[in-house]
Write an enzyme that holds these catalytic residues in place. Structure first.
Site, PDB file in Angstrom:
ATOM      1  N   CYS A 137      -7.395  -1.450  -3.553  1.00 42.54           N
ATOM      2  CA  CYS A 137      -8.529  -1.282  -2.646  1.00 42.54           C
ATOM      3  C   CYS A 137      -9.676  -0.652  -3.434  1.00 42.54           C
ATOM      4  CB  CYS A 137      -8.124  -0.385  -1.490  1.00 42.54           C
ATOM      5  SG  CYS A 137      -6.561  -0.897  -0.733  1.00 42.54           S
TER       6      CYS A 137
ATOM      7  N   CYS B 286     -10.087   3.131  -3.002  1.00 39.02           N
ATOM      8  CA  CYS B 286      -8.830   3.899  -3.048  1.00 39.02           C
ATOM      9  C   CYS B 286      -9.066   5.361  -3.421  1.00 39.02           C
ATOM     10  CB  CYS B 286      -7.881   3.273  -4.061  1.00 39.02           C
ATOM     11  SG  CYS B 286      -6.372   4.225  -4.281  1.00 39.02           S
TER      12      CYS B 286
ATOM     13  N   ASP C  48     -12.793   9.323   1.331  1.00 36.65           N
ATOM     14  CA  ASP C  48     -12.695  10.444   0.395  1.00 36.65           C
ATOM     15  C   ASP C  48     -13.709  10.294  -0.741  1.00 36.65           C
ATOM     16  OD1 ASP C  48     -10.503  11.807   1.649  1.00 36.65           O
ATOM     17  OD2 ASP C  48      -9.234  10.139   1.008  1.00 36.65           O
TER      18      ASP C  48
HETATM   19  S1  SF4 Z   1      -2.816   3.529  -2.930  1.00 39.94           S
HETATM   20 FE1  SF4 Z   1      -4.965   2.941  -3.003  1.00 39.94          FE
HETATM   21  S2  SF4 Z   1      -5.037   0.863  -3.851  1.00 39.94           S
HETATM   22 FE2  SF4 Z   1      -2.942   1.276  -3.223  1.00 39.94          FE
HETATM   23  S3  SF4 Z   1      -2.845   0.382  -1.153  1.00 39.94           S
HETATM   24 FE3  SF4 Z   1      -3.324   2.596  -0.940  1.00 39.94          FE
HETATM   25  S4  SF4 Z   1      -5.572   2.691  -0.834  1.00 39.94           S
HETATM   26 FE4  SF4 Z   1      -5.026   0.643  -1.611  1.00 39.94          FE
END
Ligand code: SF4
Length: 349
Positions: free
Chosen positions: A108, A111, A274
């Site tokens: 994401c 993230c 965040d």
């Molecule tokens: S840890 Fe980060 S990249 Fe992985 S699914 Fe969760 S939000 Fe998405």
């Protein structure tokens, strides 16, 4: 156009029609810094004709990620400040995070652990680190709940998941095991009988917290994957991130929360984004977030209401930041109804 395996490089994104050839150089610079993966299910869901497609915005890298603002930090919610042994975060008295793996089926763009996940991230806990993590849980009788997160724990094989559950089932004081995952949405085919069987452990109640941010993510395949989990006795709750350009409007938020409830997934947390590096283009102000959440009251069922929360930077934990319906008013209270009308409580005479 539908991919049959995850897209992991800018060249693959261009080949799949998700970025234009002239964008390649900028996206390559982002991919050198942050992990990239888009699962076939998510790649297939993206509307290539919409330059602001909310699924694309979640997963297709954007050169804006190379802009880091002064308030952003590598560990925005302060995991490291509360990590007594590798893989464990013990922030609240009665529960710990167990971060067994730092790999995800998608990465994401917003993230909060983007500095820890991905091919160059913290990887999977070694057997020795796992032993120490389980020893920590066993030694701390106050730990009632273990939350598997990461990374996405459901990328582990059923054999590895079953091992984890067996080790937890041997620890009497742990009553609840919770998995935080995107898998039922982004890789629903992974939720098969073997995976579901691996999540069971005698004497433990299992919760799965599903991360999704836009109602289109709740495809028929995703809903069927959730149904398989729930029909097996697992309880599901949701978590979403409030994201500019993805779900920061009342109709989308309402549709997302209704989609969860229709899928038998109880809306749980709506996170204020965040302060992860390179994510300022996703952030809205807390005032904007509170206004959006206030707009959900009365508009959609009480079943659909999430709790709007902020993880306080520095590792201080979560705070509920949703709008207050009540304020003190000279010995009594003033309460706002869902239309904004104000009423004194207790009512006069
Ligand atoms: S840890 Fe980060 S990249 Fe992985 S699914 Fe969760 S939000 Fe998405």
């Amino acid at each position: 156009m539908n991919a049959i395996r995850p897209l992991r490089t800018p060249a693959e994104l261009a080949e799949a029609g998700l970025i234009a050839p002239e964008e390649l150089a900028g996206i390559e610079a982002v991919a050198e810094r942050y992990a990239v993966a888009i699962s076939p299910a998510m790649a297939g869901l993206i509307d290539r004709s919409d330059p602001n497609d909310p699924i694309a915005r979640q997963f297709v890298p954007d050169p804006a990620e190379l802009t880091t603002t002064p308030e952003e930090r590598d560990d925005p919610i302060g995991d490291l400040a509360h990590s007594p042994v590798e893989g464990i975060v013990h922030r609240y008295p009665d529960r710990v995070l167990l971060k067994a793996v730092h790999v995800c089926p998608v990465y994401c763009r917003f993230c909060f652990r983007r500095e820890m996940v991905g091919p160059q991230g913290l990887g999977t806990l070694s057997p020795e680190a796992m032993d120490k993590a389980f020893a920590y849980i066993a030694d701390h009788l106050e730990i009632w709940e273990v939350i598997l997160t990461g990374g996405d724990p459901l990328v582990l094989s059923p054999r590895r998941l079953a091992e984890i559950m067996q080790r937890l089932s041997a620890i009497d004081h742990v009553k609840i095991v919770r998995f935080h995952t995107r898998v039922p949405v982004v890789e629903p085919e992974r939720v098969d009988e073997a995976l579901i069987a691996a999540l069971k452990a005698s004497g433990k109640t299992v919760y799965v917290a599903l991360h999704a941010n836009h109602p289109r993510e709740l495809t028929p395949e995703a809903r069927a994957a959730c149904a398989r989990l729930i029909d097996s006795g697992i309880v599901m709750i949701s978590q979403s991130v409030l994201l500019r350009g993805i779900n920061d409007d009342p109709d989308t938020l309402a549709a997302l929360m209704r989609a969860f409830v229709e899928t038998r997934v109880k809306p749980y947390y709506l996170h204020h984004p965040d302060l992860a590096p390179g994510t300022s283009h996703f952030r809205l102000s807390i005032e904007e977030g509170r206004a959006l959440v206030a707009g959900l009251r009365g508009r959609i069922s009480g079943l659909c209401q999430p709790t709007y929360i902020l993880d306080i930077p520095g590792g201080h934990g979560k705070a509920v930041i949703g709008p207050d319906a009540i304020r003190e008013n000279g010995g009594c209270h003033t309460v706002a109804d869902f239309r904004g009308g104000e009423h004194v409580y207790p009512p006069e005479g």
